[in-house]
Design a protein around this motif. Structure first.
Motif, mmCIF file in Angstrom:
data_model
loop_
_atom_site.group_PDB
_atom_site.id
_atom_site.type_symbol
_atom_site.label_atom_id
_atom_site.label_comp_id
_atom_site.label_asym_id
_atom_site.label_seq_id
_atom_site.Cartn_x
_atom_site.Cartn_y
_atom_site.Cartn_z
ATOM 1 N N ALA A 111 0.826 -1.208 0.000
ATOM 2 C CA ALA A 111 0.000 0.000 0.000
ATOM 3 C C ALA A 111 0.860 1.257 0.000
ATOM 4 C CB ALA A 111 -0.922 -0.006 1.219
ATOM 5 N N ILE A 112 1.951 1.239 0.770
ATOM 6 C CA ILE A 112 2.856 2.405 0.821
ATOM 7 C C ILE A 112 3.513 2.623 -0.529
ATOM 8 C CG2 ILE A 112 5.012 3.275 1.807
ATOM 9 C CD1 ILE A 112 4.223 1.961 4.432
ATOM 10 N N GLU A 113 3.992 1.544 -1.151
ATOM 11 C CA GLU A 113 4.646 1.666 -2.459
ATOM 12 C C GLU A 113 3.683 2.224 -3.505
ATOM 13 O OE1 GLU A 113 6.154 -2.252 -3.226
ATOM 14 O OE2 GLU A 113 8.180 -1.669 -2.623
ATOM 15 N N ARG A 114 2.440 1.748 -3.452
ATOM 16 C CA ARG A 114 1.450 2.214 -4.432
ATOM 17 C C ARG A 114 1.197 3.710 -4.276
ATOM 18 N NH1 ARG A 114 -2.433 -0.881 -3.006
ATOM 19 N NH2 ARG A 114 -1.861 -2.601 -4.386
ATOM 20 N N GLN A 115 0.999 4.159 -3.044
ATOM 21 C CA GLN A 115 0.737 5.575 -2.810
ATOM 22 C C GLN A 115 1.974 6.430 -3.041
ATOM 23 O OE1 GLN A 115 -2.770 4.852 -2.852
ATOM 24 N NE2 GLN A 115 -2.358 6.965 -2.224
ATOM 25 N N HIS A 116 3.127 5.899 -2.660
ATOM 26 C CA HIS A 116 4.376 6.634 -2.855
ATOM 27 C C HIS A 116 4.645 6.841 -4.332
ATOM 28 C CE1 HIS A 116 8.982 6.907 -2.350
ATOM 29 N NE2 HIS A 116 8.459 8.041 -1.952
ATOM 30 N N SER A 117 4.373 5.805 -5.127
ATOM 31 C CA SER A 117 4.583 5.912 -6.576
ATOM 32 C C SER A 117 3.600 6.884 -7.210
ATOM 33 C CB SER A 117 4.422 4.523 -7.223
ATOM 34 O OG SER A 117 5.396 3.625 -6.734
ATOM 35 N N SER A 118 2.343 6.846 -6.771
ATOM 36 C CA SER A 118 1.345 7.735 -7.352
ATOM 37 C C SER A 118 1.589 9.193 -6.985
ATOM 38 C CB SER A 118 -0.053 7.327 -6.880
ATOM 39 O OG SER A 118 -0.193 7.507 -5.488
ATOM 40 N N ASP A 119 2.429 9.407 -5.963
ATOM 41 C CA ASP A 119 2.755 10.782 -5.566
ATOM 42 C C ASP A 119 3.882 11.365 -6.420
ATOM 43 O OD1 ASP A 119 2.211 12.902 -3.539
ATOM 44 O OD2 ASP A 119 4.328 12.593 -3.065
ATOM 45 N N GLY A 120 4.377 10.554 -7.367
ATOM 46 C CA GLY A 120 5.401 11.065 -8.274
ATOM 47 C C GLY A 120 6.821 10.704 -7.887
ATOM 48 N N THR A 121 6.985 9.731 -6.987
ATOM 49 C CA THR A 121 8.322 9.298 -6.582
ATOM 50 C C THR A 121 8.510 7.846 -6.948
ATOM 51 O OG1 THR A 121 7.468 8.739 -4.406
ATOM 52 C CG2 THR A 121 8.443 10.926 -4.674
ATOM 53 N N ARG A 122 9.747 7.372 -6.869
ATOM 54 C CA ARG A 122 10.031 5.976 -7.201
ATOM 55 C C ARG A 122 10.586 5.257 -5.978
ATOM 56 N NH1 ARG A 122 13.194 5.970 -13.038
ATOM 57 N NH2 ARG A 122 11.464 6.803 -14.289
ATOM 58 N N PRO A 123 9.802 4.336 -5.400
ATOM 59 C CA PRO A 123 10.307 3.606 -4.270
ATOM 60 C C PRO A 123 11.353 2.586 -4.691
ATOM 61 C CG PRO A 123 8.160 2.768 -4.920
ATOM 62 C CD PRO A 123 8.435 3.966 -5.767
ATOM 63 N N ALA A 124 12.301 2.355 -3.792
ATOM 64 C CA ALA A 124 13.312 1.335 -4.072
ATOM 65 C C ALA A 124 12.688 -0.038 -3.962
ATOM 66 C CB ALA A 124 14.465 1.471 -3.074
ATOM 67 N N ALA A 125 13.250 -0.985 -4.648
ATOM 68 C CA ALA A 125 12.718 -2.352 -4.581
ATOM 69 C C ALA A 125 12.911 -2.902 -3.190
ATOM 70 C CB ALA A 125 13.446 -3.223 -5.609
ATOM 71 N N ALA A 126 11.937 -3.709 -2.750
ATOM 72 C CA ALA A 126 12.020 -4.291 -1.415
ATOM 73 C C ALA A 126 13.103 -5.364 -1.379
ATOM 74 C CB ALA A 126 10.676 -4.914 -1.036
#
Length: 249
Positions: free
Chosen positions: A234-249
């Motif tokens: 859920a965090i990755e999905r929201q973080h990505s939609s905010d215009g950022t790129r999360p690092a791979a888990a």
């Protein structure tokens, strides 16, 4: 107190100063309705309340070494602890209001969470500090007694706001909530908000869910979370939609 004024005069002056400061503060907050919300999102809220503690702490330390009178030292130490503890509580309260206002609405996902704590160690330290205060009272060392009592009081209050102590079943159940604009951590009595714009990377590694944000990383032990994988997704999905790129888990 240092000028030899009567105790009643000093207390009266303190109460008047407190009342004036309170009225001015309330007035300013009503003029600028967003001031509390802006302060809640600023890390300066942790620094500003501590600044007035410094001169009182200096006088208190000087009194311990005999550079000033004990009477002056006692007043300084009481003032220092009072300001430090109330400032700490105020900063958490403002942060909680900021979290409520900024997050808003129902969370996308709520995950039960157990804040890190060491109950036996916390209680032992609290008992030792207050025992030290009692011993110093019996010995007639009032300056040291107040110092140890102040440390114990500060430890107890910080334990309440950080979830290490809890008064029975009062407060809310600790949890981590994912919102459109950021992450909310809920302790029993306080809340904090981390906007996605502050987060550089998100990762689940070595038993920790980590939100990288410079010097102020958010770290959550996987064992303390009810559903760490769902929370990460859920965090990755929201973080990505905010215009950022999360690092791979």
């Amino acid at each position: 107190m240092a000028t030899g004024r009567a105790t009643t005069t000093v207390l009266a002056a303190t109460l008047v100063a407190f009342a004036v400061g309170s009225v001015v503060g309330v007035g300013l907050s009503r003029i600028d309705l967003d001031v509390v919300d802006r302060l809640g999102g600023s890390r300066l809220r942790w620094v500003v309340p501590i600044l007035p503690v410094v001169p009182f702490a200096v006088v208190g330390v000087a009194a311990i070494f005999g550079s000033t009178g004990e009477r002056v030292g006692i007043v300084a130490v009481v003032a220092a602890f009072s300001i430090a503890i109330s400032g700490h509580v105020l900063a958490w309260s403002i942060g909680s209001r900021y979290a409520d206002v900024t997050a808003g609405g129902e969370p996308i996902l709520a995950c039960r969470w157990e804040p890190p704590q060491s109950p036996k160690l916390d209680v032992l330290l609290l008992a030792l500090w207050w025992l030290g205060a009692v011993v110093n009272v019996v010995a007639g060392e009032w300056l040291f007694a107040i110092t140890w009592a102040g440390v114990g009081a500060g430890w107890f209050v910080s334990g309440l706001v950080e979830g290490r102590f809890r008064l029975g079943s009062t407060g809310r159940s600790p949890e981590v909530r994912v919102h459109d604009d950021g992450l909310v951590r809920q302790w029993p009595y306080t809340r904090s908000f981390v906007p996605w714009s502050d987060v550089d990377h998100v990762r689940l590694r070595e038993g920790e869910l980590v939100l990288d944000r410079g010097l102020f990383d958010v770290r959550l032990e996987s064992d303390d979370l009810e559903t760490p994988e769902k929370l990460l997704t859920a965090i990755e999905r929201q973080h990505s939609s905010d215009g950022t790129r999360p690092a791979a888990a």
